[in-house]
Design a protein around this motif. Structure first.
Motif, PDB file in Angstrom:
ATOM      1  N   LEU A  64      -9.575  17.638   2.510  1.00 12.67           N
ATOM      2  CA  LEU A  64     -10.826  17.457   1.932  1.00 12.67           C
ATOM      3  C   LEU A  64     -10.616  16.828   0.832  1.00 12.67           C
ATOM      4  O   LEU A  64     -11.136  14.998   0.665  1.00 12.67           O
ATOM      5  CB  LEU A  64     -11.419  18.405   0.750  1.00 12.67           C
ATOM      6  N   TYR A 111      -9.712  12.772   3.118  1.00  6.73           N
ATOM      7  CA  TYR A 111     -10.494  12.466   3.742  1.00  6.73           C
ATOM      8  C   TYR A 111     -11.692  11.931   2.942  1.00  6.73           C
ATOM      9  O   TYR A 111     -11.626  10.363   2.596  1.00  6.73           O
ATOM     10  CB  TYR A 111     -11.732  13.137   3.779  1.00  6.73           C
ATOM     11  N   ASN A 112     -12.017  11.738   1.152  1.00  5.17           N
ATOM     12  CA  ASN A 112     -12.259  11.561   0.276  1.00  5.17           C
ATOM     13  C   ASN A 112     -11.662  10.142  -0.119  1.00  5.17           C
ATOM     14  O   ASN A 112     -12.495   8.394  -0.736  1.00  5.17           O
ATOM     15  CB  ASN A 112     -12.428  12.271  -0.516  1.00  5.17           C
ATOM     16  N   SER A 161     -11.524   7.575   2.644  1.00  6.01           N
ATOM     17  CA  SER A 161     -13.289   6.906   2.593  1.00  6.01           C
ATOM     18  C   SER A 161     -13.239   5.733   1.835  1.00  6.01           C
ATOM     19  O   SER A 161     -13.521   4.576   1.908  1.00  6.01           O
ATOM     20  CB  SER A 161     -14.229   8.154   2.738  1.00  6.01           C
ATOM     21  N   ASP A 166     -18.063  21.271   1.013  1.00  2.82           N
ATOM     22  CA  ASP A 166     -17.740  19.754   0.807  1.00  2.82           C
ATOM     23  C   ASP A 166     -17.541  19.305   2.031  1.00  2.82           C
ATOM     24  O   ASP A 166     -17.569  18.334   3.172  1.00  2.82           O
ATOM     25  CB  ASP A 166     -17.112  18.968   0.123  1.00  2.82           C
ATOM     26  N   LEU A 167     -16.106  19.851   2.322  1.00  2.00           N
ATOM     27  CA  LEU A 167     -15.364  19.686   3.754  1.00  2.00           C
ATOM     28  C   LEU A 167     -16.294  19.845   5.127  1.00  2.00           C
ATOM     29  O   LEU A 167     -16.854  19.081   6.080  1.00  2.00           O
ATOM     30  CB  LEU A 167     -13.966  20.569   3.758  1.00  2.00           C
ATOM     31  N   SER A 215     -19.364  19.505   5.576  1.00  2.00           N
ATOM     32  CA  SER A 215     -20.392  18.525   5.470  1.00  2.00           C
ATOM     33  C   SER A 215     -19.986  17.373   6.264  1.00  2.00           C
ATOM     34  O   SER A 215     -20.397  16.827   6.608  1.00  2.00           O
ATOM     35  CB  SER A 215     -21.264  18.647   4.196  1.00  2.00           C
ATOM     36  N   ARG A 216     -18.974  16.916   5.598  1.00  2.00           N
ATOM     37  CA  ARG A 216     -17.744  15.384   5.732  1.00  2.00           C
ATOM     38  C   ARG A 216     -17.866  15.287   7.464  1.00  2.00           C
ATOM     39  O   ARG A 216     -17.781  14.778   8.147  1.00  2.00           O
ATOM     40  CB  ARG A 216     -16.796  15.106   4.980  1.00  2.00           C
ATOM     41  N   SER A 246     -20.690  15.094   9.555  1.00  2.00           N
ATOM     42  CA  SER A 246     -21.064  13.024   9.509  1.00  2.00           C
ATOM     43  C   SER A 246     -20.181  12.260  10.130  1.00  2.00           C
ATOM     44  O   SER A 246     -20.920  11.519  10.392  1.00  2.00           O
ATOM     45  CB  SER A 246     -21.106  12.714   8.212  1.00  2.00           C
ATOM     46  N   ILE A 247     -19.235  12.708  10.619  1.00  2.00           N
ATOM     47  CA  ILE A 247     -18.344  12.329  11.584  1.00  2.00           C
ATOM     48  C   ILE A 247     -18.311  12.770  13.301  1.00  2.00           C
ATOM     49  O   ILE A 247     -18.659  13.643  13.574  1.00  2.00           O
ATOM     50  CB  ILE A 247     -17.089  12.385  10.571  1.00  2.00           C
TER      51      ILE A 247
END
Length: 187
Positions: free
Chosen positions: A70, A73-74, A77, A100-101, A103-104, A107-108
């Motif tokens: 996560l 990724y953040n 991003s 949180d991971l 949901s990310r 979204s991709i």
């Protein structure tokens, strides 16, 4: 890439379908590094992000600390970087417990690569024989197609095995040699 509208993409499919090949192409074009669970543990996300704007996370569904993934990724991003993840199954089937991971990943884009059809497998066999500088007749390719596993890995493997048997016996690759190798079970 480089025109992705998202920070990451997941490519998934069975072993031997070409995910690693695509990941290697991405690394060559983007200068991305391969991020492994060991690299994340030993180096840490902040240190990795000091020098990297693109990375590949191969086999992303196994062995990775969810929180580290996560943060990677953040971090990418927010820096305008990109991450290509590969896996054998869709992210929705990874069993992610960190919301949180999860949901990310939802979204991709996730792109599935299936097994090759007969035309692609035929072209891959021809290419592998050519790469090994082996001349084989169309009858050899036609004979192999329905008799090998429908995967890019199997095509690569059978060509290597046939090449090895051809060299060891001093015989060219012909239908009798192919029949014998297939009867031996790829040994």
């Amino acid at each position: 890439w480089p025109d992705w509208q998202v920070p990451a993409i997941v490519i998934y499919g069975p072993p031997g379908c070409g995910k690693s090949h695509l990941a290697n192409l991405f690394m060559a074009k983007s200068g991305a590094i391969l991020v492994t669970p060991a690299l994340l543990r030993q180096t840490g996300v902040p240190k990795i992000l000091e020098n990297v704007l693109s990375c590949v996370v191969d086999d992303a569904e196994t062995g990775f600390d969810e929180e580290a993934l996560l943060h990677l990724y953040n971090g990418l991003s927010s820096a305008g970087g990109h991450m290509l993840m590969t896996a054998t199954k869709a992210p929705s089937r990874w069993g992610i417990s960190l919301k949180d991971l999860e949901s990310r990943l939802k979204s991709i884009p996730s792109v599935e690569i299936g097994l090759p059809d007969e035309r692609l497998l035929e072209a891959v066999l021809v290419k592998h024989f050519s790469d090994h500088q082996l001349l084989v007749g169309a009858e050899v390719i036609s004979y192999l197609l329905p008799r090998i596993e429908r995967s890019l890995a199997a095509a690569r493997q059978i060509v290597k095995i046939l090449d090895r048997h051809s060299l060891s016996t001093g015989r060219k690759i012909s239908l009798p040699l192919v029949r014998r190798v297939l009867a031996l079970g790829f040994d």
